[in-house]
Scaffold this active site. Structure first.
Site, mmCIF file in Angstrom:
data_model
loop_
_atom_site.group_PDB
_atom_site.id
_atom_site.type_symbol
_atom_site.label_atom_id
_atom_site.label_comp_id
_atom_site.label_asym_id
_atom_site.label_seq_id
_atom_site.Cartn_x
_atom_site.Cartn_y
_atom_site.Cartn_z
ATOM 1 N N CYS A 120 0.840 -1.197 0.000
ATOM 2 C CA CYS A 120 0.000 0.000 0.000
ATOM 3 C C CYS A 120 0.884 1.261 0.000
ATOM 4 O O CYS A 120 1.554 1.528 -0.986
ATOM 5 C CB CYS A 120 -0.959 -0.033 1.177
ATOM 6 S SG CYS A 120 -2.394 1.037 0.958
ATOM 7 N N GLU A 143 -0.730 -8.607 5.007
ATOM 8 C CA GLU A 143 -0.560 -8.697 6.472
ATOM 9 C C GLU A 143 -1.902 -8.627 7.200
ATOM 10 O O GLU A 143 -1.966 -8.895 8.391
ATOM 11 C CB GLU A 143 0.399 -7.590 6.956
ATOM 12 C CG GLU A 143 -0.198 -6.200 7.140
ATOM 13 C CD GLU A 143 -0.432 -5.437 5.854
ATOM 14 O OE1 GLU A 143 -0.203 -6.021 4.755
ATOM 15 O OE2 GLU A 143 -0.862 -4.269 5.920
ATOM 16 N N HIS A 191 -3.352 -5.745 1.077
ATOM 17 C CA HIS A 191 -2.657 -5.921 2.358
ATOM 18 C C HIS A 191 -2.558 -7.390 2.769
ATOM 19 O O HIS A 191 -3.434 -7.879 3.497
ATOM 20 C CB HIS A 191 -3.429 -5.180 3.459
ATOM 21 C CG HIS A 191 -3.299 -3.693 3.398
ATOM 22 N ND1 HIS A 191 -2.312 -3.004 4.068
ATOM 23 C CD2 HIS A 191 -4.031 -2.762 2.751
ATOM 24 C CE1 HIS A 191 -2.448 -1.702 3.834
ATOM 25 N NE2 HIS A 191 -3.483 -1.526 3.036
#
Lengths: 225, 83
Positions: free
Chosen positions: A89, A199, A197
């Site tokens: 990002c 994560e 994302h």
């Protein structure tokens, strides 16, 4: 073998903790934390992560100021030496602004902030980040961004496509990105930038584990090396 | 010396902001707006004698992203501005 990763925090980063958790789950050891003003990185790094957020408030352009911060000169040197660097990002925006990846991230085509799970197609399974995925697999990873509209000129797009450097592609038109590109690798394959994302997708409690495979792939690639 | 840097998206790069403004102008009843491009104006107050090359470098290294943007440098006469 211990996996020595570093997560870099810029003023305005807000996904650095999630990134650290994802790396620790995959590696078994917590990553080192590095502040943007540090001119030097810790020694012997196996992995560098640039997290999402709004570095320097996205003033001027997303990622532009962070790309010129002291720590990024050190990151560029490590990337040059082949150390894996993942930018997610805002981290992706920083990598393009720093010239470590081609292209740029424009405002989303519909001017809206997109925040939802998206389906990605895994285009490249040869990189250390993506080796654990099945080729052409459809995976679910969340996005949350306003400036995720990937742009590069036609010549650059043809080159990165031809070299197999498109890592992930959106299965639906998420933000207007050229050729629906969601993630791009550098020529050497050790730098990956992506808007979604991974994560945020490492635990079934928070919506799936498709992102965990990326971090596990990176850890495994080091163990196998 | 005062210098204005006009940063604009390159032709061919989609400008969603410009498109939204265009739409709003049409909504207000202004006909004949062919296109709208929204850019950024950066005003620099520089030491006298700052070279053109230095200003150019500022633009290329930070103020504009050469992948998607063009820039134009405008030097202002400070006295005329003050008047």
């Amino acid at each position: 073998m211990s996996f020595r990763a570093a997560v870099i925090t810029f003023p305005g980063s807000n996904c650095d903790r999630d990134m650290a958790v994802a790396l620790e789950r995959a590696a078994g050891t917590p990553p080192l934390r590095v502040w943007h003003a540090d001119a030097a990185l810790p020694d012997r790094l196996d992995f560098i992560a640039l997290p999402g957020g709004f570095s320097y408030g996205d003033y001027l352009r997303s990622g532009a100021m962070a790309a010129n911060s002291p720590v990024m000169r050190a990151v560029a040197k490590q990337a040059e030496r082949g150390v894996p660097v993942l930018g997610v990002c805002n981290g992706f925006q920083v990598l393009t602004e720093a010239g470590l990846l081609p292209g740029a991230l424009l405002r989303n085509a519909k001017q809206n902030f997109v925040c939802r799970d998206v389906q990605l197609k895994v285009e490249n399974t040869q990189s250390l980040f993506t080796a654990g995925y099945d080729k052409d697999a459809a995976i679910t990873i969340p996005v949350a961004h306003h400036d995720g509209n990937y742009f590069a000129n036609e010549e650059t797009l043809d080159r990165i496509e031809g070299d197999g450097r498109v890592a992930f592609r959106y299965l639906d038109a998420t933000n207007g990105s050229q050729r629906d590109i969601a993630g791009v690798l550098n020529a050497a394959g050790n730098v990956l930038g992506m808007m979604p994302h991974p994560e945020r997708a490492v635990d079934t409690a928070t919506g799936g584990t498709d992102g965990a495979i990326l971090f596990e792939s990176a850890v495994k690639s080091l163990a196998d090396a | 010396m005062l210098v204005r840097i006009h940063v604009t998206l390159k032709p061919g790069v989609l400008d969603p902001q410009g498109r939204a403004v265009h739409h709003s102008l049409e909504g207000l009843g202004f006909d004949g707006v062919e296109d709208v491009r929204v850019g950024r104006l950066i005003e620099l107050d520089l030491a006298d004698g700052t070279s053109d090359e230095t200003i150019d470098q500022m633009c290329r290294k930070l103020l504009a992203n050469m992948v998607i943007e063009n820039y134009r440098i405008e030097k202002l006469d400070r006295k005329a501005e003050a008047a």
